[in-house]
Design a protein around this motif. Structure first.
Motif, PDB file in Angstrom:
ATOM      1  N   SER A   1       0.851  -1.196   0.000  1.00 35.62           N
ATOM      2  CA  SER A   1       0.000   0.000   0.000  1.00 35.62           C
ATOM      3  C   SER A   1       0.881   1.238   0.000  1.00 35.62           C
ATOM      4  O   SER A   1       2.111   1.150   0.040  1.00 35.62           O
ATOM      5  CB  SER A   1      -0.926   0.014   1.225  1.00 35.62           C
ATOM      6  OG  SER A   1      -0.158   0.109   2.420  1.00 35.62           O
ATOM      7  N   GLY A   2       0.258   2.404  -0.049  1.00 35.81           N
ATOM      8  CA  GLY A   2       0.959   3.667   0.120  1.00 35.81           C
ATOM      9  C   GLY A   2       2.032   3.934  -0.914  1.00 35.81           C
ATOM     10  O   GLY A   2       1.881   3.640  -2.105  1.00 35.81           O
ATOM     11  N   MET A   3       3.147   4.498  -0.467  1.00 38.95           N
ATOM     12  CA  MET A   3       4.213   4.904  -1.371  1.00 38.95           C
ATOM     13  C   MET A   3       4.836   3.720  -2.096  1.00 38.95           C
ATOM     14  O   MET A   3       5.207   3.818  -3.259  1.00 38.95           O
ATOM     15  CB  MET A   3       5.292   5.674  -0.593  1.00 38.95           C
ATOM     16  CG  MET A   3       4.818   7.014  -0.058  1.00 38.95           C
ATOM     17  SD  MET A   3       6.105   7.900   0.887  1.00 38.95           S
ATOM     18  CE  MET A   3       6.179   6.892   2.384  1.00 38.95           C
ATOM     19  N   GLY A   4       4.963   2.585  -1.412  1.00 36.95           N
ATOM     20  CA  GLY A   4       5.538   1.407  -2.051  1.00 36.95           C
ATOM     21  C   GLY A   4       4.688   0.903  -3.193  1.00 36.95           C
ATOM     22  O   GLY A   4       5.198   0.582  -4.273  1.00 36.95           O
ATOM     23  N   ALA A   5       3.378   0.841  -2.961  1.00 38.60           N
ATOM     24  CA  ALA A   5       2.463   0.386  -4.018  1.00 38.60           C
ATOM     25  C   ALA A   5       2.475   1.350  -5.190  1.00 38.60           C
ATOM     26  O   ALA A   5       2.502   0.933  -6.358  1.00 38.60           O
ATOM     27  CB  ALA A   5       1.053   0.238  -3.456  1.00 38.60           C
TER      28      ALA A   5
END
Length: 243
Positions: free
Chosen positions: A16-20
């Motif tokens: 999720s978030g920045m990684g996704a």
């Protein structure tokens, strides 16, 4: 031709978030993307329990066996637990230093032969708390400051082999973790207004806004950029508080 055609990338903490967002942008740019985290099935997902020090070498070995190369390593997995120095247990201290600093070191070390072969790029997700600190975050701030230092050290040592290493230092980003924290407060709407005011652009950031910078640093467009920590915080750290 897309800018990441023929490239192989690994993104940790991409559920999720920045990684996704970063994994998605790399894939859109033509990269073959592997992700490593406890859960998630996006892209070529590798189940990974980073509490185990053997996991980084296993993850890199998986990528090498499946793809035969690695061009881009994005160290994004991280955690934060609150508490002053007096309130922070050794367990909490060790857990945050382990995931936020030791795991990136182990991943970089395991990946270095592949990155030297491809003259690859590393981007670490640091934090503005590696530059300053919010209250009650001693272990988190220390781990991110350490990650910034590791970034520079790798850049200095491995530049001669064609490997670049940079970091981003995000401020307040609208990740699921931050959203859950806001929703737990008594007046989420009021908090959102207040946190927006500490940014000159009067809002918090989106994961995609950090991901675009990460992808630029990982690309050949940034071929002469290494050893740098890029703040992406809507101007928050540039703005002095009122007297």
């Amino acid at each position: 031709m897309k800018r990441f055609d023929g490239k192989v990338a690994l993104v940790t903490g991409a559920s999720s978030g920045m990684g996704a967002a970063t994994a998605d942008l790399l894939a859109e740019g033509g990269a073959r993307v592997f992700t490593a985290q406890r859960g998630g099935t996006a892209h070529e997902s590798i189940p990974a329990d980073f509490s185990d020090r053997a996991t980084p070498a296993r993850v890199i070995g998986h990528v090498e066996q499946a793809a035969g190369r690695l061009d881009i390593l994005i160290n994004n997995a991280g955690m934060m637990r609150e508490g002053t120095v007096e309130e922070t247990s050794e367990e909490d201290w060790d857990a945050q230093l382990h995931l936020n600093l030791t795991i990136p070191f182990l991943l970089i070390r395991a990946a270095m032969p592949l990155l030297k072969a491809s003259k690859g790029a590393i981007v670490n997700t640091g934090s503005i708390e590696g530059l300053g600190n919010n209250p009650r975050h001693p272990a988190y701030g220390a781990s991110k400051a350490g990650l910034h230092g590791l970034t520079r050290a790798v850049a200095v040592d491995e530049g001669q082999h064609g490997v670049r290493c940079n970091a981003v230092a995000p401020g307040w980003i609208d990740t699921p973790l931050n959203e859950a924290y806001i929703e737990s407060l008594g007046d989420p709407a009021q908090f959102r207004r207040e946190v927006g005011r500490i940014h000159p652009i009067r809002r918090t950031g989106a994961p995609e806004e950090v991901a675009r910078l990460i992808c630029w640093l990982a690309s050949d467009e940034a071929s002469f950029v290494t050893g740098q920590i890029y703040t992406v915080d809507g101007g928050r750290t540039a703005q002095l508080s009122l007297p």
